[in-house]
Design an enzyme around this catalytic site. Structure first.
Site, PDB file in Angstrom:
ATOM      1  CB  VAL A   1      -1.126   0.121   1.368  1.00  0.00           C
ATOM      2  CG1 VAL A   1      -1.997   1.216   1.222  1.00  0.00           C
ATOM      3  CG2 VAL A   1      -1.804  -1.091   1.302  1.00  0.00           C
TER       4      VAL A   1
ATOM      5  CG  HIS B   1       9.040  10.157 -23.735  1.00  0.00           C
ATOM      6  ND1 HIS B   1       8.323  11.136 -24.345  1.00  0.00           N
ATOM      7  CD2 HIS B   1       8.338   9.463 -23.025  1.00  0.00           C
ATOM      8  CE1 HIS B   1       7.209  10.905 -23.933  1.00  0.00           C
ATOM      9  NE2 HIS B   1       7.009   9.915 -23.274  1.00  0.00           N
TER      10      HIS B   1
ATOM     11  CG  ASN C   1     -18.694  16.320 -17.802  1.00  0.00           C
ATOM     12  OD1 ASN C   1     -18.598  17.431 -17.506  1.00  0.00           O
ATOM     13  ND2 ASN C   1     -19.448  15.417 -17.229  1.00  0.00           N
TER      14      ASN C   1
END
Length: 624
Positions: A103, A219, A351
């Protein structure tokens, strides 16, 4: 006596005859099992009465991962209780072997759980290198909070990749998303930025094109090479197989998610259509939607953006208007032209426009900040001057420079933002010029921006064009003025900035598909005119910024007037502060004159006049 003891431990007796003891089955290697090893495991678990059916169907260790209740019923395991017992026994193979998730407490996503295989990847030198690469490069010199690195961003993307694929799996079990699929998507999210160089996009966007103009390098290219090196150098292939991955198929899938199809004959970077040959090797066309999670080549809506929107806004102190949690609520897979794509609800179209508007705002306010840009330009100049004098040891003891380290992952692993301090704190004569530039950055002696403008039409940017503009700026002596400063082409720096919604001049929402509440399986397209008349008419623009290397007041004042005159000569847009820095020049251009009552919109040509009729502006052209 010792032999008798061994026989009893193996479950045999002296009267068992000459029966050869069975080979012990290691749970850790179940992916390598053949049919007989699988049957031995069933016998060991007390399920030997089903081994003939497994042998008849030739079920191997790899097949155990995909075994379902329906499969067992089909091969003749009639009773539900027996099927559940077999499935429970089989699933213990990967559930027992897996260490507990670890975690992380992340400031953006809260408590994040990561699979043990992801932890193995994180705990390698190649991944830990990301701790020393600033996420926003030179922007940290402008925004004091922007100190976050590629390390935490990559962990965030790995977490979100898992969230999205698991949400789709829970909503639509018919997609047959496997544990392998979920793990591969998470690994791709975790490793997508392994190839970034010092100061992130400064390295591949500014430094390498100037240091090595003959190559095309991104990259993402280095991310693939670094991922291969990470797996090989840390012996992770066996670990991956122990966690259920199938190699090399899953390695191909991970790399394809990062950089697109690896087949050079396929159209790199293009969206595969149903009419074209499927260009991916890692997964079949049935699972095309999995390629839209980490780096979405179709419309740019991916978990990489979700994390950097939230993380960058948090550290920059800018409001984030996009909530990925809401997208997760409405995400589902629909079929579009024979392929499966991730879609969202029709009511979310506004949105989605906000998402790309947020991206544009971040570029305008932070990523392309005029001071941040010139700092990155100065760092690039320092790196170019230091390039051949920085030596990095690579594989086989071979030495590489800043610009050639990308050819060797051993050397590239050692190349991070620390090269800035390495140059700044050096005492080498060869690094004197580079050291002076970086010292000027630290002391805030920066090149000054003299103005920003735009061309009427987009143009192709080349180094030759930039150099010719810098020469033109030096020659653009204001009309009727006297040259008060001796400005040379090398005193000017021209930067061309591209601002768009992520797909150049195209509207990315045209490549998004939606579904309606009343029919969640049919994908539809929503055009801009169905949403709002207040949305952008154009989705890309080029900004031209001019800086002056001379920072004394006399030179700066002269450079600003040169800039205004140059804009007039080139028929570029009027600088915002043009009336302040050159009030004697701006009235000389007809279309730059601010007339009372006008809303400030420029006429596109000196031959177009604007008048008011009943309060409305009307344009008319002079044809004589």
């Amino acid at each position: 006596m010792a032999n008798r003891k061994r026989l009893f431990e193996e479950g045999l007796t002296p009267n068992s005859g000459f029966k050869t003891p069975e080979k012990k089955v290691s749970n850790q290697d179940y992916m390598r099992w053949g049919v007989e090893e699988t049957c031995r495991y069933l016998r060991k678990a007390g399920l030997g009465n089903w081994e003939d059916k497994f042998r008849e169907q030739k079920i191997t260790g790899v097949g155990l991962r995909y075994l379902t209740d329906a499969d067992l019923e089909k091969i003749g395991v009639e009773y539900l209780g027996a099927r559940l017992e077999i499935l429970h026994c089989v699933r213990k193979l990967w559930q027992i072997e897996a260490a507990p998730n670890k975690v992380f407490n992340d400031p953006i996503h809260g408590h994040v759980e990561l699979h043990p295989l992801l932890i193995k990847i994180i705990d390698t030198p190649q991944f830990q290198r990301l701790r020393n690469l600033k996420q926003l490069g030179g922007t940290y010199f402008v925004f004091p909070g922007a100190s976050h690195n590629r390390f935490e961003h990559s962990i965030g993307v790995g977490h979100l990749a898992g969230r999205l694929v698991q949400v789709l799996n829970e909503k639509q079990p018919e997609l047959l998303i496997s544990r392998r699929d979920i793990l591969c998507v998470q690994i791709a999210g975790l490793c997508h930025d392994l190839g970034h160089g010092p100061f992130s996009h400064l390295f591949d966007g500014m430094f390498i094109p100037k240091a090595r103009p003959g190559i095309t390098w991104k990259h993402e290219t280095a991310s693939l090479a670094m991922f291969d090196y990470l797996v090989e150098d840390n012996g992770l292939k066996l670990v991956m197989e122990q966690h259920g991955l199938v190699l090399p198929e899953d390695l191909d899938f991970i790399k394809e998610q990062i950089a697109g199809p690896q087949d050079t004959t396929a159209a790199q970077g293009q969206v595969p259509s149903s009419s074209a040959r499927w260009p991916y090797k890692g997964r079949s066309e049935e699972k095309s939607f999995l390629y839209e999670i980490v780096a979405n080549k179709r419309n740019g809506i991916d978990v990489d953006k979700w994390d950097y929107f939230a993380r960058d806004c948090y550290h920059l102190g800018i409001q984030n208007n996009f909530d990925y949690r809401r997208f997760l609520k409405f995400a589902r897979v629909c079929e579009v032209d024979g392929q499966k794509h991730i879609c969202t609800r029709d009511k979310e179209v506004g949105n989605m426009y906000d998402l790309f508007h947020t991206r544009n705002c971040l570029h305008r306010r932070a990523y392309q900040h005029k001071v941040g840009n010139i700092i990155e330009t100065m760092i690039t100049e320092a790196f170019l001057k230091a390039d051949q004098h920085i030596q990095i040891e690579g594989s086989g003891g071979k030495m590489f420079t800043l610009s050639t380290a990308i050819d060797d992952m051993v050397a590239y692993t050692k190349l991070t933002d620390h090269v800035f301090e390495q140059i700044l704190n050096s005492s080498s004569l060869e690094l004197a010029e580079a050291r002076k530039i970086l010292h000027n950055i630290i002391c805030r002696r920066l090149y000054k921006c003299v103005g920003q403008t735009q061309a009427n039409e987009p143009f192709q940017v080349t180094q030759d064009k930039i150099h010719s503009w810098e020469a033109d700026l030096a020659q653009s002596i204001p009309q009727g003025g006297v040259q008060s400063a001796n400005l040379q082409p090398e005193d000017f720096v021209v930067n061309v900035i591209f601002m768009d919604y992520g797909m150049k001049e195209k509207n990315p929402i045209n490549n998004v598909r939606f579904y309606c509440k009343d029919n969640v399986t049919t994908a539809i397209q929503i055009r801009k005119n169905q949403v709002s008349k207040l949305l952008p008419e154009q989705f890309a623009e080029q900004l031209i910024r001019v800086y002056c290397r001379k920072t004394d007041d006399k030179s700066l004042e002269a450079a600003k007037k040169h800039f205004v005159q140059w804009c007039m000569n080139m028929n570029f847009s009027k600088p915002q502060d043009g009336d302040i820095i050159a009030p004697e020049l701006t009235p000389l251009k007809e279309s730059w004159v601010n007339r009372e009552g006008e809303d400030g919109e420029e006429c596109s040509s000196a031959k177009v006049n604007c008048v008011r009729v009943n309060g409305q502006k009307v344009k008319y052209r002079l044809d004589f």
